[in-house]
Design a protein around this motif. Structure first.
Motif, short mmCIF file in Angstrom:
data_model
loop_
_atom_site.label_atom_id
_atom_site.label_comp_id
_atom_site.label_asym_id
_atom_site.label_seq_id
_atom_site.Cartn_x
_atom_site.Cartn_y
_atom_site.Cartn_z
N UNK A 68 0.85 -1.19 0.00
CA UNK A 68 0.00 0.00 0.00
C UNK A 68 0.88 1.24 0.00
N UNK A 69 0.28 2.36 -0.42
CA UNK A 69 1.03 3.61 -0.46
C UNK A 69 1.49 3.99 0.93
N UNK A 70 2.65 4.62 0.98
CA UNK A 70 3.23 5.02 2.25
C UNK A 70 2.33 5.97 3.02
N UNK A 71 1.51 6.75 2.33
CA UNK A 71 0.60 7.66 3.00
C UNK A 71 -0.08 8.56 1.99
N UNK A 72 -0.79 9.55 2.51
CA UNK A 72 -1.47 10.55 1.69
C UNK A 72 -1.13 11.93 2.23
N UNK A 73 -0.93 12.89 1.33
CA UNK A 73 -0.73 14.25 1.77
C UNK A 73 -1.98 14.73 2.50
N UNK A 74 -1.77 15.28 3.70
CA UNK A 74 -2.89 15.77 4.48
C UNK A 74 -3.45 14.77 5.45
N UNK A 75 -2.94 13.52 5.44
CA UNK A 75 -3.39 12.52 6.38
C UNK A 75 -2.20 11.90 7.09
N UNK A 76 -2.33 11.54 8.37
CA UNK A 76 -1.21 10.89 9.07
C UNK A 76 -0.81 9.61 8.37
#
Length: 254
Positions: A68-76
């Protein structure tokens, strides 16, 4: 792709669209040069990338990568600190990229980056998109990035959504259409944009010779120059944790 139950729109705007159909991503781009760079860069890079399945302009089909993606901009980020230290630009993988032989096509010149920064700051000020003091403060911080750099093989748009991990291992880095010779500190900055608290995890894997002041400058520069494009293509840089928050946070620094 038999038996696919739905088509997911990953991103879509007037210049480009990406669809997920089962385990295949279909990328449609009005500019074939983007796919040219993407295919060539993925063939050259020493980091994990998706497999190219087929290409019929304007469509490029690539396989989905596991994890899965490492994260999302704007979300922890939900990835562990260990994953940040090992993942893509967050560690040895992106260090290998930056140490790899340069791609044979040209990158952006320093003068072009500086001109874009001036142009986008002027647009932000003329439209009162942000308070003038926020723009001017960040323009001053961004100045540290406008210095001669030794070109490295960079991804060019290394958002955390483009780095996939499974546990603490990198399974793939996607979206290579902006790969070119460039400033390696810009990759490190884009990966940690909005997640500045993860910079230590990133550098633990990357190496101690990264320039933190320049990374900080690229946080401001990237947020300033991206804002008009984001607004014009239906994205919101003023969403919590996104580019405008990054710019406003610089006002709280000494």
């Amino acid at each position: 792709m038999a038996g696919v139950e739905e088509v997911e729109i990953v991103v879509a705007h007037s210049r480009r669209a990406t669809l997920r159909v089962g385990e295949v991503f279909l990328k449609v781009d009005v500019d074939p040069a983007h796919a040219d760079v993407e295919v060539r860069a993925m063939a050259m890079t020493p980091v994990p990338t998706p497999a190219v399945l087929w290409r019929r302009p304007p469509v490029l089909a690539i396989a989905a990568v596991p994890g899965k993606a490492l994260g999302l901009l704007g979300e922890p980020s939900t990835a562990s600190p260990a994953a940040w230290a090992a993942a893509g630009a967050a560690g040895a993988a992106i260090r290998r990229l930056h140490d790899a032989p340069l791609p044979p096509w040209p990158g952006r010149a320093l003068d072009d980056v500086a001109a874009e920064l001036d142009r986008e700051c002027a647009w932000l000020l003329a439209g009162a998109v942000l308070p003038a003091e926020v723009v001017r403060r960040n323009r001053g911080i961004a100045e540290a990035a406008l210095r001669p750099w030794t070109p490295a093989f960079i991804h060019g748009d290394l958002q955390i959504t483009h780095v996939f991990v499974d546990g603490d291992e990198v399974t793939g880095v996607i979206d290579w259409s902006e790969a070119a010779p460039g400033d390696p500190m810009s990759d490190l900055a884009v990966l940690t944009l909005g997640h500045e608290e993860r910079l230590d995890d990133l550098l633990a894997g990357y190496g101690a010779d990264a320039d933190r002041d320049v990374i900080r400058a690229w946080w401001s520069l990237r947020s300033l120059v991206a804002s008009r494009w984001l607004i014009g293509h239906g994205f919101d840089p003023d969403a919590p944790g996104c580019e405008f928050d990054v710019l406003r946070s610089r006002m709280r620094e000494p």
